[in-house]
Design an enzyme around this catalytic site. Structure first.
Site, PDB file in Angstrom:
ATOM      1  N   GLU A  36       0.843  -1.204   0.000  1.00 15.04           N
ATOM      2  CA  GLU A  36       0.000   0.000   0.000  1.00 15.04           C
ATOM      3  C   GLU A  36       0.872   1.247   0.000  1.00 15.04           C
ATOM      4  OE1 GLU A  36      -2.852   1.203  -0.317  1.00 15.04           O
ATOM      5  OE2 GLU A  36      -4.453  -0.010   0.530  1.00 15.04           O
ATOM      6  N   ASP A  37       0.336   2.334  -0.549  1.00 17.54           N
ATOM      7  CA  ASP A  37       1.033   3.615  -0.481  1.00 17.54           C
ATOM      8  C   ASP A  37       0.876   4.242   0.907  1.00 17.54           C
ATOM      9  OD1 ASP A  37      -1.703   3.869  -0.870  1.00 17.54           O
ATOM     10  OD2 ASP A  37      -1.566   5.442  -2.387  1.00 17.54           O
TER      11      ASP A  37
ATOM     12  N   ASP B  80      -4.545   4.810   6.201  1.00 20.84           N
ATOM     13  CA  ASP B  80      -5.199   5.915   6.892  1.00 20.84           C
ATOM     14  C   ASP B  80      -6.127   5.298   7.945  1.00 20.84           C
ATOM     15  OD1 ASP B  80      -6.998   8.187   7.316  1.00 20.84           O
ATOM     16  OD2 ASP B  80      -6.073   9.075   5.559  1.00 20.84           O
TER      17      ASP B  80
ATOM     18  N   PHE C 276      -3.348  15.519   4.823  1.00 19.84           N
ATOM     19  CA  PHE C 276      -3.432  14.985   3.469  1.00 19.84           C
ATOM     20  C   PHE C 276      -2.103  15.163   2.729  1.00 19.84           C
ATOM     21  CE2 PHE C 276      -4.811  14.793  -0.945  1.00 19.84           C
ATOM     22  CZ  PHE C 276      -5.568  13.635  -0.897  1.00 19.84           C
TER      23      PHE C 276
ATOM     24  N   ASP D 202      -2.417  10.873  -4.886  1.00 22.62           N
ATOM     25  CA  ASP D 202      -3.058  11.933  -5.656  1.00 22.62           C
ATOM     26  C   ASP D 202      -4.000  12.803  -4.829  1.00 22.62           C
ATOM     27  OD1 ASP D 202      -5.056   9.799  -5.341  1.00 22.62           O
ATOM     28  OD2 ASP D 202      -6.266  11.019  -6.693  1.00 22.62           O
TER      29      ASP D 202
ATOM     30  N   ARG E 265       0.303  12.622  -8.768  1.00 20.83           N
ATOM     31  CA  ARG E 265       0.965  11.322  -8.601  1.00 20.83           C
ATOM     32  C   ARG E 265       2.405  11.326  -9.102  1.00 20.83           C
ATOM     33  NH1 ARG E 265      -3.114   7.684  -7.235  1.00 20.83           N
ATOM     34  NH2 ARG E 265      -5.109   7.941  -8.299  1.00 20.83           N
TER      35      ARG E 265
HETATM   36  P1  IMP Z   1      -8.082   4.083   4.294  1.00 21.17           P
HETATM   37  O1  IMP Z   1      -9.104   3.080   3.826  1.00 21.17           O
HETATM   38  O2  IMP Z   1      -8.709   5.222   5.070  1.00 21.17           O
HETATM   39  O3  IMP Z   1      -6.930   3.462   5.082  1.00 21.17           O
HETATM   40  O4  IMP Z   1      -7.483   4.816   3.023  1.00 21.17           O
HETATM   41  C1  IMP Z   1      -6.749   4.130   2.108  1.00 21.17           C
HETATM   42  C2  IMP Z   1      -6.630   4.838   0.778  1.00 21.17           C
HETATM   43  O5  IMP Z   1      -7.087   6.204   0.816  1.00 21.17           O
HETATM   44  C3  IMP Z   1      -5.164   4.916   0.383  1.00 21.17           C
HETATM   45  O6  IMP Z   1      -4.743   3.744  -0.273  1.00 21.17           O
HETATM   46  C4  IMP Z   1      -5.128   6.138  -0.484  1.00 21.17           C
HETATM   47  O7  IMP Z   1      -5.492   5.796  -1.799  1.00 21.17           O
HETATM   48  C5  IMP Z   1      -6.208   7.045   0.103  1.00 21.17           C
HETATM   49  N1  IMP Z   1      -5.618   8.041   1.025  1.00 21.17           N
HETATM   50  C6  IMP Z   1      -5.669   8.055   2.374  1.00 21.17           C
HETATM   51  N2  IMP Z   1      -4.992   9.110   2.888  1.00 21.17           N
HETATM   52  C7  IMP Z   1      -4.486   9.784   1.820  1.00 21.17           C
HETATM   53  C8  IMP Z   1      -3.670  10.973   1.684  1.00 21.17           C
HETATM   54  O8  IMP Z   1      -3.245  11.651   2.650  1.00 21.17           O
HETATM   55  N3  IMP Z   1      -3.357  11.341   0.400  1.00 21.17           N
HETATM   56  C9  IMP Z   1      -3.776  10.651  -0.697  1.00 21.17           C
HETATM   57  N4  IMP Z   1      -4.522   9.548  -0.613  1.00 21.17           N
HETATM   58  C10 IMP Z   1      -4.876   9.108   0.635  1.00 21.17           C
END
Ligand code: IMP
Length: 178
Positions: free
Chosen positions: A101-102, A105, A154, A161, A167
Site C-alpha cells: 500500500e502507499d 489511513d 493529506f 493523488d 501522482r
Molecule cells: P483508508 O481506507 O482510510 O486506510 O485509506 C486508504 C486509501 O485512501 C489509500 O490507499 C489512499 O489511496 C487514500 N488516502 C488516504 N490518505 C491519503 C492521503 O493523505 N493522500 C492521498 N490519498 C490518501
C-alpha cells in the site's frame, strides 16, 4: 518548495532522498523475513504503483506481483455489499501474501482486502505500506512494515493523488495550513 494542485497548496514534506532511504530500509526488513517464503506481492492500485516499483528493485529475490483494486458493489438482499479484488487471478491458497500500500489511513480498505484474502486460505498476510497515519488507524490488524509514521494531514506525490493529480511528483507534499 511549494506546489499547487487544483485549488490546494502543498508544502514539501519528504524529499525523494528521504523516501529512497525509507524504501530501502523497508526492503531490508522484507529481505530478512521473506527470502525463503516466495511471497506474492499484492499491490493495491492506484496509489501504490510507484512505491511498489521502487520496493521490488530493492529486494534480493524476484517476487511474483499482482496489481489489484478493491471494488464494492451491491449484491443480493441477503449478501448485502460485496467486496471483490479485481485483477487478483492467481491461485493464492497456501501463499504468503504481502499487501503493498502507499498509505494506511483509517484502515477500512485494508480490512476489506485482508478479509477477502483470508477467505482464500492463504498461509499468511502482512502489510507493507510506505506511509502510516497511526493516529487515525483504529483497526486490530498490525501494520507490520511501514516506512514512516506521519501526522493526520493529506499528502500527495510519489503515486499519491489529490483528485487524480499529483501522482508524478518526485517528493511527497503535505497540504498547507490555512
Ligand atoms: P483508508 O481506507 O482510510 O486506510 O485509506 C486508504 C486509501 O485512501 C489509500 O490507499 C489512499 O489511496 C487514500 N488516502 C488516504 N490518505 C491519503 C492521503 O493523505 N493522500 C492521498 N490519498 C490518501
Amino acid at each position: 518548495m511549494k506546489v499547487k494542485i487544483k485549488d490546494k497548496d502543498f508544502d514539501i514534506f519528504l524529499t525523494d532522498k528521504e523516501i529512497e532511504t525509507a524504501v530501502s530500509t523497508l526492503a531490508k526488513k522484507i529481505n530478512t523475513d521473506y527470502t525463503d517464503k516466495d511471497p506474492l506481492l499484492v499491490a493495491v492500485l492506484n496509489g501504490s504503483f510507484i512505491f511498489c516499483a521502487d520496493l521490488i528493485r530493492h529486494l534480493n529475490f524476484d517476487p511474483e506481483i499482482s496489481f489489484t483494486k478493491l471494488a464494492s458493489y451491491q449484491g443480493s438482499e441477503s449478501t448485502g455489499k460485496v467486496n471483490e479484488l479485481i485483477g487478483l487471478t492467481e491461485d493464492i491458497k497456501g501463499r504468503h501474501i504481502l499487501i503493498v500500500e502507499d498509505i494506511i489511513d483509517t484502515g477500512n480498505t485494508l480490512e476489506k482486502i485482508i478479509k477477502i484474502l483470508n477467505e482464500k486460505e492463504v498461509a499468511s498476510v502482512e502489510i507493507v505500506s510506505l506511509l502510516f497515519k497511526s493516529e487515525v488507524y483504529k483497526k486490530k490488524t498490525p501494520v507490520r512494515y511501514f516506512g514512516l509514521d506521519i501526522p493526520n494531514k493529506f499528502v500527495i506525490g510519489y503515486g499519491l493523488d489529490y483528485d487524480g493529480r499529483g501522482r508524478s511528483l518526485r517528493h511527497i507534499y503535505q497540504i498547507a495550513e490555512g
